[in-house]
Design an enzyme around this catalytic site. Structure first.
Site, PDB file in Angstrom:
ATOM      1  N   ASP A   1     -11.142   7.175   0.886  1.00 46.01           N
ATOM      2  CA  ASP A   1     -11.490   8.057   1.995  1.00 46.01           C
ATOM      3  C   ASP A   1     -12.919   8.569   1.881  1.00 46.01           C
ATOM      4  O   ASP A   1     -13.560   8.869   2.901  1.00 46.01           O
ATOM      5  CB  ASP A   1     -10.536   9.250   2.051  1.00 46.01           C
ATOM      6  CG  ASP A   1      -9.182   8.897   2.637  1.00 46.01           C
ATOM      7  OD1 ASP A   1      -9.095   7.891   3.365  1.00 46.01           O
ATOM      8  OD2 ASP A   1      -8.204   9.616   2.368  1.00 46.01           O
TER       9      ASP A   1
ATOM     10  N   GLN B   1      -7.716   8.081  10.277  1.00 46.21           N
ATOM     11  CA  GLN B   1      -8.986   8.673  10.641  1.00 46.21           C
ATOM     12  C   GLN B   1      -9.235   8.651  12.145  1.00 46.21           C
ATOM     13  O   GLN B   1     -10.016   9.464  12.649  1.00 46.21           O
ATOM     14  CB  GLN B   1     -10.127   7.964   9.892  1.00 46.21           C
ATOM     15  CG  GLN B   1      -9.925   7.891   8.391  1.00 46.21           C
ATOM     16  CD  GLN B   1      -9.892   9.249   7.704  1.00 46.21           C
ATOM     17  OE1 GLN B   1     -10.143  10.263   8.322  1.00 46.21           O
ATOM     18  NE2 GLN B   1      -9.575   9.265   6.415  1.00 46.21           N
ATOM     19  N   ILE B   2      -8.592   7.743  12.858  1.00 44.13           N
ATOM     20  CA  ILE B   2      -8.665   7.776  14.326  1.00 44.13           C
ATOM     21  C   ILE B   2      -7.537   8.641  14.864  1.00 44.13           C
ATOM     22  O   ILE B   2      -7.745   9.570  15.642  1.00 44.13           O
ATOM     23  CB  ILE B   2      -8.565   6.363  14.929  1.00 44.13           C
ATOM     24  CG1 ILE B   2      -9.568   5.406  14.284  1.00 44.13           C
ATOM     25  CG2 ILE B   2      -8.813   6.420  16.437  1.00 44.13           C
ATOM     26  CD1 ILE B   2      -9.394   3.967  14.700  1.00 44.13           C
ATOM     27  N   GLY B   3      -6.329   8.349  14.427  1.00 41.48           N
ATOM     28  CA  GLY B   3      -5.157   9.005  14.992  1.00 41.48           C
ATOM     29  C   GLY B   3      -5.057  10.481  14.684  1.00 41.48           C
ATOM     30  O   GLY B   3      -4.392  11.223  15.413  1.00 41.48           O
TER      31      GLY B   3
ATOM     32  N   GLU C   1      -2.900   5.087  -1.701  1.00 43.25           N
ATOM     33  CA  GLU C   1      -3.606   6.164  -1.024  1.00 43.25           C
ATOM     34  C   GLU C   1      -3.368   7.396  -1.881  1.00 43.25           C
ATOM     35  O   GLU C   1      -2.224   7.782  -2.118  1.00 43.25           O
ATOM     36  CB  GLU C   1      -3.069   6.410   0.387  1.00 43.25           C
ATOM     37  CG  GLU C   1      -3.825   7.546   1.075  1.00 43.25           C
ATOM     38  CD  GLU C   1      -3.165   8.023   2.353  1.00 43.25           C
ATOM     39  OE1 GLU C   1      -3.881   8.559   3.221  1.00 43.25           O
ATOM     40  OE2 GLU C   1      -1.930   7.872   2.502  1.00 43.25           O
TER      41      GLU C   1
ATOM     42  N   HIS D   1     -15.307   6.443   3.911  1.00 43.88           N
ATOM     43  CA  HIS D   1     -15.191   6.736   5.341  1.00 43.88           C
ATOM     44  C   HIS D   1     -15.815   8.077   5.684  1.00 43.88           C
ATOM     45  O   HIS D   1     -16.584   8.211   6.638  1.00 43.88           O
ATOM     46  CB  HIS D   1     -13.730   6.737   5.786  1.00 43.88           C
ATOM     47  CG  HIS D   1     -13.536   7.410   7.105  1.00 43.88           C
ATOM     48  ND1 HIS D   1     -13.305   8.784   7.216  1.00 43.88           N
ATOM     49  CD2 HIS D   1     -13.580   6.939   8.372  1.00 43.88           C
ATOM     50  CE1 HIS D   1     -13.216   9.104   8.487  1.00 43.88           C
ATOM     51  NE2 HIS D   1     -13.378   8.007   9.210  1.00 43.88           N
TER      52      HIS D   1
ATOM     53  N   ARG E   1       0.875  -1.175   0.000  1.00 41.64           N
ATOM     54  CA  ARG E   1       0.000   0.000   0.000  1.00 41.64           C
ATOM     55  C   ARG E   1       0.908   1.220   0.000  1.00 41.64           C
ATOM     56  O   ARG E   1       1.719   1.398   0.903  1.00 41.64           O
ATOM     57  CB  ARG E   1      -0.912  -0.028   1.214  1.00 41.64           C
ATOM     58  CG  ARG E   1      -1.890   1.156   1.333  1.00 41.64           C
ATOM     59  CD  ARG E   1      -1.335   2.201   2.286  1.00 41.64           C
ATOM     60  NE  ARG E   1      -2.318   3.194   2.665  1.00 41.64           N
ATOM     61  CZ  ARG E   1      -2.032   4.301   3.330  1.00 41.64           C
ATOM     62  NH1 ARG E   1      -0.783   4.569   3.701  1.00 41.64           N
ATOM     63  NH2 ARG E   1      -2.964   5.156   3.655  1.00 41.64           N
TER      64      ARG E   1
ATOM     65  N   ASP F   1       1.728   4.953   0.458  1.00 40.50           N
ATOM     66  CA  ASP F   1       1.196   6.051   1.244  1.00 40.50           C
ATOM     67  C   ASP F   1       1.192   7.366   0.468  1.00 40.50           C
ATOM     68  O   ASP F   1       2.191   7.730  -0.162  1.00 40.50           O
ATOM     69  CB  ASP F   1       2.054   6.207   2.515  1.00 40.50           C
ATOM     70  CG  ASP F   1       1.616   7.363   3.381  1.00 40.50           C
ATOM     71  OD1 ASP F   1       0.535   7.286   3.963  1.00 40.50           O
ATOM     72  OD2 ASP F   1       2.372   8.357   3.464  1.00 40.50           O
ATOM     73  N   ALA F   2       0.069   8.076   0.517  1.00 38.17           N
ATOM     74  CA  ALA F   2      -0.056   9.466   0.067  1.00 38.17           C
ATOM     75  C   ALA F   2       0.705   9.757  -1.227  1.00 38.17           C
ATOM     76  O   ALA F   2       1.556  10.641  -1.279  1.00 38.17           O
ATOM     77  CB  ALA F   2       0.407  10.411   1.179  1.00 38.17           C
TER      78      ALA F   2
ATOM     79  N   HIS G   1      -5.872   3.995  10.646  1.00 36.34           N
ATOM     80  CA  HIS G   1      -4.941   4.693  11.533  1.00 36.34           C
ATOM     81  C   HIS G   1      -5.067   6.201  11.400  1.00 36.34           C
ATOM     82  O   HIS G   1      -5.006   6.935  12.393  1.00 36.34           O
ATOM     83  CB  HIS G   1      -3.501   4.250  11.234  1.00 36.34           C
ATOM     84  CG  HIS G   1      -2.954   4.813   9.954  1.00 36.34           C
ATOM     85  ND1 HIS G   1      -3.150   4.215   8.732  1.00 36.34           N
ATOM     86  CD2 HIS G   1      -2.244   5.943   9.707  1.00 36.34           C
ATOM     87  CE1 HIS G   1      -2.576   4.937   7.787  1.00 36.34           C
ATOM     88  NE2 HIS G   1      -2.022   6.000   8.344  1.00 36.34           N
TER      89      HIS G   1
END
Length: 566
Positions: free
Chosen positions: A305, A378-380, A285, A308, A250, A252-253, A376
């Site tokens: 996203d 969306q919570i963090g 992502e 979510h 995956r 990232d960004a 990670h």
């Protein structure tokens, strides 16, 4: 030929190599030996063939005497400022040597921070439970070597070396092997868009590795248009897929990389290099919602996203920050997400001052989107790291979970979700001195514009990222109703495995519509011609039909699923 990192020429000789174009001289320092001059090539590479065996500790000495680790170190000793270690990754005795992976349509993913689970060995101990639950893939957050003993993982500075605090390279290989023995795929989150703030030595000897004039949130952009830099990341990707036998990556960004040509080339070269017949899954992502990157032969899927964000609005009523993009007519937006994948397909974003975002995605299969209620980020990224178990009511969360796990899009859930955890997932690091102060105060300033944290006293409530207690509080403890949540996940995933996953290849949306302010109904034609219909109602007075033929699952009056024969 791959050039980054040490290359074993035979059992006793290693070729050490480093791209250091702005250095006039470079020395190799092997522990216990005098510094040895390396030979500079015309293209900026320095090389030296010398006796060395696995376990040898080494560093490079720059012209000014500075000692630096190998940026492609396969293992570190004494942290990212310490010694690189010659490591044999080729001779692991694989127990499941014939593993070829699983089709993407079978993926049910749990995202895991290995540091919060006791490292690689701790994750391995939990694999039988996850397999019994119905998980088919685990996704490890980044494992690259990072400053300190604990970190989210996105501050890595030595991308080839597993962080010492998580375990050895051999323990990571054993984790992947054990997962394969249980039928589990293992995916890895990799970060190619930036380096962390502590231990990033590359600019000292290869400033060309970055475009200092092109800024990202983390500093100068990585110069992936340079062949040496592109090779660094290709070789890194292939290390995880070949030496560790991960089933996919995956990325990232990737919007922060800002170079579609590189991303297309990276996917193509990875697929050309891996062994024929293996199922290798590449996931993005990408805030840009660029559907072209999800074409056949490139990337299987993107973290969505949009799924979510709109469900978070429907579940919690929150509309601050980026949630404002989903606050108006959220049920209609969810309907578009279920039928077409992306919600933003070129429309202006209110949160980004009207800047357009995304491209049309309606022709992509449902499996091109990885959906989640939490991860990670969306919570963090919340100031206090709250999970949905504390932000919405039990019935609504169960209904949204059923939608997630029975939807034809690929489901992902965060560690602890499946046991109703109420533990926060906080932002944590292990920086020291001035950097610790900068990170602590930066975290508090980040939330200063939120009404709940506008006052200094309120901002002080935000946990110190560097405190050990912040890390320990983030360990996922099952909630008081954890057994009931686990039973829900187990039953839904068994239903997905039996009735939906085998029919996903060739699935296509039949349409979706809002049926109320917080209600939606969507349908898909699955690969064998059967029709799957899902209905969700998160309103105050849910009104789903009580009974209907071909019922697959029901959650009171808030969720129902039907599977009609072809």
């Amino acid at each position: 030929m791959r050039r980054w990192g040490p290359l074993a020429l035979n059992d006793t000789t290693v070729r050490f190599q480093l791209w250091a174009p702005n250095q006039t001289q470079l020395h190799l320092v092997i522990e216990g030996s005098e510094p040895a001059p390396m030979q500079k090539q015309a293209d900026g590479w320095f090389t030296l063939d010398t006796p060395a065996t696995p376990g040898a500790r080494y560093r490079f000495q720059l012209a000014d005497g500075t000692l630096v680790p190998d940026p492609a170190s396969r293992a570190q000793s004494d942290g990212v400022h310490g010694w690189s270690v010659v490591t044999d990754l080729a001779n692991h005795a694989w127990r499941v040597a014939q593993w070829q992976g699983r089709p993407w349509e079978e993926a049910v993913i749990q995202e895991i921070h290995p540091g919060l689970c006791g490292g690689f060995a701790g994750v391995m101990r939990d694999l039988p439970r996850l397999a019994a639950l119905g998980v088919t893939a685990i996704e490890l957050m980044p494992v690259a070597a990072v400053s300190g003993a604990r970190n989210w993982g996105y501050d890595g500075v030595l991308p080839f070396a597993p962080a010492e605090a998580l375990g050895s390279p051999q323990e990571l290989q054993a984790l992947v092997d054990a997962a394969h023995g249980l039928g589990l795929m293992v995916l890895l989150d990799v970060v190619y868009n930036h380096f962390g703030p502590d231990g990033h030595y590359i600019p000292l000897y290869a400033p060309e590795f970055l475009h200092a004039e092109t800024m990202t949130p983390w500093g100068g952009a990585v110069a992936v248009d340079r062949p040496e830099v592109a090779a660094f990341f290709l070789e890194n990707a292939l290390q995880w897929l070949e030496a560790y036998r991960f089933d996919g990556l995956r990325f990232d960004a990737v919007h922060a990389i800002g170079n579609r040509a590189f991303l297309e080339r990276l996917a193509g070269e990875i697929r050309s290099a891996v062994q024929p017949g293996r199922h290798i899954h590449l996931i993005l992502e990408n805030e840009h919602n660029d559907a072209a990157l999800l074409a056949p032969g490139l990337y299987e899927a993107q973290w969505n996203d949009d799924f979510h964000n709109v469900l978070h609005v429907l579940l919690t009523g929150e509309h601050a920050g980026y949630y404002q993009d989903f606050a108006e007519k959220p049920a209609e937006k969810l309907a578009r997400c279920l039928s077409q994948g992306f919600i933003y397909q070129g429309e202006p974003s209110p949160h980004q001052n009207g800047k357009t975002r995304g491209t049309p995605s309606g022709d992509l299969p449902p499996s091109a989107f990885v959906s989640f209620l939490q991860n990670h980020d969306q919570i963090g990224n919340r100031a206090l790291g709250e999970r949905l178990t504390l932000l919405t009511d039990h019935e609504r969360l169960r209904a949204a979970t059923a939608l997630l796990l029975l939807c034809p899009q690929i489901p992902l859930f965060f560690m602890g979700d499946e046991r109703g955890s109420r533990s926060p997932f906080l932002f944590f690091t292990d920086f020291h001195d001035d950097l610790a102060d900068i990170v602590r105060e930066g975290r508090r300033r980040e939330f200063a514009h939120f009404p709940a944290f506008s006052a200094e006293a309120s901002r002080a409530r935000i946990p110190d990222p560097n405190a050990l207690s912040t890390f320990e509080a983030s360990m996922p403890v099952p909630g008081p109703d954890g057994k009931a949540w686990q039973a829900l996940y187990r039953d839904l995933l068994a239903l997905r495995a039996a009735q939906i996953a085998p029919r996903l290849k060739g699935a296509a949306a039949l349409g979706a519509q809002a049926t109320g302010e917080r209600a939606v109904r969507a349908a898909w034609r699955l690969g064998d011609g059967t029709a799957l219909t899902l209905a969700l109602d998160l309103g105050d007075n849910p009104a789903l039909p009580v009974a209907q033929d071909h019922l697959l699952w029901r959650e009171g009056l808030r969720f129902a699923a039907w599977l009609a024969p072809a």
